[in-house]
Design a protein around this motif. Structure first.
Motif, mmCIF file in Angstrom:
data_model
loop_
_atom_site.group_PDB
_atom_site.id
_atom_site.type_symbol
_atom_site.label_atom_id
_atom_site.label_comp_id
_atom_site.label_asym_id
_atom_site.label_seq_id
_atom_site.Cartn_x
_atom_site.Cartn_y
_atom_site.Cartn_z
ATOM 1 N N LEU A 29 0.831 -1.205 0.000
ATOM 2 C CA LEU A 29 0.000 0.000 0.000
ATOM 3 C C LEU A 29 0.867 1.257 0.000
ATOM 4 O O LEU A 29 0.549 2.244 -0.685
ATOM 5 C CB LEU A 29 -0.913 -0.005 1.221
ATOM 6 C CG LEU A 29 -1.982 -1.104 1.246
ATOM 7 C CD1 LEU A 29 -2.757 -1.066 2.555
ATOM 8 C CD2 LEU A 29 -2.930 -0.960 0.062
ATOM 9 N N LYS A 30 1.954 1.235 0.739
ATOM 10 C CA LYS A 30 2.877 2.369 0.764
ATOM 11 C C LYS A 30 3.458 2.625 -0.623
ATOM 12 O O LYS A 30 3.574 3.779 -1.069
ATOM 13 C CB LYS A 30 3.990 2.084 1.769
ATOM 14 C CG LYS A 30 5.030 3.185 1.893
ATOM 15 C CD LYS A 30 6.103 2.801 2.910
ATOM 16 C CE LYS A 30 7.202 3.856 2.983
ATOM 17 N NZ LYS A 30 8.277 3.454 3.939
ATOM 18 N N PHE A 31 3.827 1.548 -1.322
ATOM 19 C CA PHE A 31 4.389 1.667 -2.672
ATOM 20 C C PHE A 31 3.356 2.234 -3.635
ATOM 21 O O PHE A 31 3.665 3.137 -4.432
ATOM 22 C CB PHE A 31 4.860 0.293 -3.141
ATOM 23 C CG PHE A 31 5.378 0.265 -4.553
ATOM 24 C CD1 PHE A 31 6.624 0.773 -4.857
ATOM 25 C CD2 PHE A 31 4.605 -0.260 -5.580
ATOM 26 C CE1 PHE A 31 7.108 0.757 -6.160
ATOM 27 C CE2 PHE A 31 5.072 -0.288 -6.876
ATOM 28 C CZ PHE A 31 6.328 0.222 -7.174
ATOM 29 N N GLN A 32 2.138 1.726 -3.582
ATOM 30 C CA GLN A 32 1.088 2.196 -4.475
ATOM 31 C C GLN A 32 0.796 3.677 -4.259
ATOM 32 O O GLN A 32 0.709 4.457 -5.220
ATOM 33 C CB GLN A 32 -0.188 1.374 -4.260
ATOM 34 C CG GLN A 32 -0.078 -0.093 -4.642
ATOM 35 C CD GLN A 32 0.040 -0.281 -6.139
ATOM 36 O OE1 GLN A 32 -0.505 0.484 -6.916
ATOM 37 N NE2 GLN A 32 0.768 -1.311 -6.550
ATOM 38 N N ASN A 33 0.637 4.082 -3.018
ATOM 39 C CA ASN A 33 0.344 5.489 -2.718
ATOM 40 C C ASN A 33 1.480 6.399 -3.155
ATOM 41 O O ASN A 33 1.252 7.497 -3.684
ATOM 42 C CB ASN A 33 0.091 5.661 -1.217
ATOM 43 C CG ASN A 33 -1.187 4.980 -0.762
ATOM 44 O OD1 ASN A 33 -2.112 4.804 -1.556
ATOM 45 N ND2 ASN A 33 -1.247 4.594 0.502
ATOM 46 N N SER A 34 2.707 5.946 -2.955
ATOM 47 C CA SER A 34 3.867 6.735 -3.366
ATOM 48 C C SER A 34 3.895 6.941 -4.877
ATOM 49 O O SER A 34 4.213 8.032 -5.362
ATOM 50 C CB SER A 34 5.148 6.047 -2.897
ATOM 51 O OG SER A 34 6.292 6.727 -3.373
ATOM 52 N N CYS A 35 3.548 5.896 -5.604
ATOM 53 C CA CYS A 35 3.528 5.986 -7.076
ATOM 54 C C CYS A 35 2.501 7.007 -7.552
ATOM 55 O O CYS A 35 2.784 7.844 -8.421
ATOM 56 C CB CYS A 35 3.225 4.618 -7.684
ATOM 57 S SG CYS A 35 4.602 3.450 -7.621
ATOM 58 N N TYR A 36 1.305 6.956 -6.985
ATOM 59 C CA TYR A 36 0.255 7.858 -7.445
ATOM 60 C C TYR A 36 0.540 9.309 -7.047
ATOM 61 O O TYR A 36 0.205 10.239 -7.795
ATOM 62 C CB TYR A 36 -1.095 7.408 -6.891
ATOM 63 C CG TYR A 36 -1.576 6.115 -7.508
ATOM 64 C CD1 TYR A 36 -1.739 6.000 -8.893
ATOM 65 C CD2 TYR A 36 -1.839 4.994 -6.738
ATOM 66 C CE1 TYR A 36 -2.161 4.812 -9.480
ATOM 67 C CE2 TYR A 36 -2.260 3.801 -7.304
ATOM 68 C CZ TYR A 36 -2.420 3.719 -8.685
ATOM 69 O OH TYR A 36 -2.824 2.530 -9.257
ATOM 70 N N GLU A 37 1.159 9.503 -5.899
ATOM 71 C CA GLU A 37 1.536 10.860 -5.502
ATOM 72 C C GLU A 37 2.625 11.418 -6.412
ATOM 73 O O GLU A 37 2.578 12.577 -6.835
ATOM 74 C CB GLU A 37 2.013 10.865 -4.050
ATOM 75 C CG GLU A 37 0.903 10.624 -3.033
ATOM 76 C CD GLU A 37 1.438 10.490 -1.624
ATOM 77 O OE1 GLU A 37 2.671 10.654 -1.446
ATOM 78 O OE2 GLU A 37 0.641 10.235 -0.709
ATOM 79 N N ALA A 38 3.616 10.591 -6.710
ATOM 80 C CA ALA A 38 4.716 11.038 -7.572
ATOM 81 C C ALA A 38 4.249 11.283 -9.000
ATOM 82 O O ALA A 38 4.845 12.091 -9.726
ATOM 83 C CB ALA A 38 5.846 10.009 -7.553
ATOM 84 N N GLN A 39 3.191 10.593 -9.420
ATOM 85 C CA GLN A 39 2.664 10.754 -10.771
ATOM 86 C C GLN A 39 2.263 12.210 -11.015
ATOM 87 O O GLN A 39 2.499 12.765 -12.099
ATOM 88 C CB GLN A 39 1.457 9.830 -10.973
ATOM 89 C CG GLN A 39 0.902 9.833 -12.386
ATOM 90 C CD GLN A 39 1.839 9.141 -13.363
ATOM 91 O OE1 GLN A 39 2.610 8.269 -12.985
ATOM 92 N NE2 GLN A 39 1.783 9.542 -14.614
ATOM 93 N N GLU A 40 1.663 12.842 -10.018
ATOM 94 C CA GLU A 40 1.270 14.241 -10.154
ATOM 95 C C GLU A 40 2.502 15.139 -10.310
ATOM 96 O O GLU A 40 2.493 16.096 -11.100
ATOM 97 C CB GLU A 40 0.453 14.659 -8.933
ATOM 98 C CG GLU A 40 -0.857 13.889 -8.771
ATOM 99 C CD GLU A 40 -1.618 14.308 -7.527
ATOM 100 O OE1 GLU A 40 -1.134 15.229 -6.825
ATOM 101 O OE2 GLU A 40 -2.687 13.721 -7.252
#
Length: 474
Positions: free
Chosen positions: A426-437
């Motif tokens: 979950l930490k990895f997924q959230n980090s990816c979506y935040e960095a996408q912006e």
């Protein structure tokens, strides 16, 4: 100097000879136009001015174009680059594809099974181990990691090459405009060789990167086909198991009824009793076999359902990865297309013109130098565009993609049975979506700055400007 030019054109008509005695005089406006054109070339990648600029200008005054011609050249280049205007759409999904790879890592940690369901002979060209769905998904992750890593290195090399290109072309032009043939013969081949090397290397690296992403996409396509075939076979086998299970249930009921009948005949004597007892024992053995078969069918039914569920989830994730990578591959296709169809031919034409210019007559040299200006304008414009894309990709890769790929590697080696594995996922997924912006903002900012710079240069060339105006563009 005038006598030398008269001797070079000795075979021309008498009227030409009389005109060669003195250089044509240019108006102040045309001189200003020449300066505007020279500054336009320097502004794109900000090469430095030479102390010998005035000497070079005096040798090439007639070869210079007007600002109107320079504007037309830039507009022509813009038309050539128009199909690639929305390149940022293909780079933006980069981190999303890494996030989906993270999903595949956890899907692969579930029950393993074979997808090798009697495919056609020679079907597997990319899949290493079709007997393990886990191994196939891990192969996807590893292939993606290598493709991204190679893309980062190649795009960085293209960035470094294209930032040096304008200086090389400017230096080559300065050498060509010298009157000393020994200087030209000694120095020009080195610079032209460097320009040719840049053209060849950039094309090679762009095509290599495109090819690597294409290989990953072909592998995923093959894996999706294998999974689709395995899913079809698994569903057929599940239906067969369900059908057999229903048959076993019917046989069980029939045997149970027959047992009860045998027990009801307990009052029989002699041979009839013995025969009834044998039938009851035989039915009991058959009932036990049916119960075992039913249990196995229920287990197989559960296994097939699990396999089908995992296959469906895996195929969905792989389909999304394939979609994102196909978008990503377009940016490398853009790079290789620009290199192959625009930048490399322009650089090759520049070097060919430069190599042959010394053998021309004075008038022909002026025409050839005019061609060199055109080729230089176009090459620097295209190189600036390529440099902007490769720089943006390198920055995005270094600032966002590398760290997340490292995290993906950690997920790939983590024990999925441990409680903290779900937290890390979950930490990895959230980090990816935040960095996408952040990636989207970075890309749009670089693109806006590049377009603003190009518009400033366009406006300056159209209006004409002095050397002092150069400071405004730094």
């Amino acid at each position: 100097m005038s006598e030398k030019r008269t001797r070079v054109n000795k075979d021309d008509s008498d009227s030409d000879e009389s005109n060669q005695g003195e250089r044509p005089k240019f108006s102040a406006e045309k001189s200003r136009n020449k300066k505007a054109l020279g500054l336009q070339t320097k502004l794109v990648m900000q090469p430095c001015y030479s102390k010998n600029k005035k000497a070079m200008d005096s040798q090439t005054a007639k070869a210079c174009q007007s600002p109107k011609t320079a504007v037309e050249m830039r507009n022509q280049t813009k038309l050539v680059m128009q199909p690639y205007a929305n390149w940022e759409e293909y780079l933006t999904p980069a981190l999303l594809s890494i996030a989906i790879l993270g999903e595949l890592v956890f899907i692969s940690s579930e029950t393993d099974f074979s997808i090798n369901k009697n495919p056609p002979k020679g079907f597997y060209k990319h899949i290493s181990d079709p007997n393990s769905f886990h191994a196939c998904l891990m192969q996807v992750c590893n292939s993606g990691w290598w493709a991204f890593n190679e893309a980062r290195k190649n795009m960085d090399q293209i960035r470094l090459h294209t930032i040096k290109l304008p200086d090389y072309m400017k230096t080559a032009a300065k050498i060509l405009f010298q009157d000393n043939c020994e200087i030209v013969q000694a120095l020009l081949p080195l610079k032209l060789g460097s320009i040719c090397t840049i053209a060849d290397d950039c094309l090679e690296m762009a095509e290599l990167t495109e090819s690597q992403f294409s290989d990953v996409i072909r592998f995923i396509h093959e894996l999706l086909e294998a999974c689709a075939h395995a899913l079809h076979v698994s569903r057929e086998e599940l239906e067969a198991v369900k059908k057999k299970l229903e048959e076993m249930k019917i046989r069980k009921v029939s045997l149970e009824n027959a047992i009860r009948e045998c027990r009801a005949r307990g009052s029989l004597t002699g041979g009839m009793y013995e025969k009834s007892e044998e039938n009851m024992q035989r039915n009991q053995r058959q009932l036990e076999e049916i119960l075992i078969t039913m249990k196995n069918c229920e287990i197989r039914e559960t296994d097939f359902n699990t396999t089908i569920q995992i296959l469906v989830k895996g195929m969905d994730a792989m389909g999304r990865v394939k979609e994102q990578w196909e978008k990503m591959m377009k940016i490398f296709h853009i790079m290789s297309s620009i290199m192959k169809s625009n930048l490399r031919p322009t650089l090759k034409a520049f070097t060919a013109t430069s190599e042959n210019i010394q053998s021309l007559s004075y008038k022909s040299k002026l025409f050839a130098k005019d061609m060199l200006y055109d080729q230089t304008f176009q090459a620097i414009d295209i190189a600036s565009f390529v440099h902007m894309i490769s720089t943006t990709y390198t920055e995005v890769s270094n600032n966002h993609l590398v760290d997340h790929f490292s995290s993906l590697g950690k997920l790939m080696t983590m024990d999925k049975t441990k409680p903290e594995s779900e937290h890390e996922r979950l930490k990895f997924q959230n980090s990816c979506y935040e960095a996408q912006e952040g990636i989207s903002r970075h890309i749009l900012q670089n693109k806006a700055e590049f377009e603003k710079k190009m518009k400033s240069i366009q406006a300056a060339v159209e209006s004409g400007f002095t050397e002092e105006d150069l400071a405004l563009f730094y």
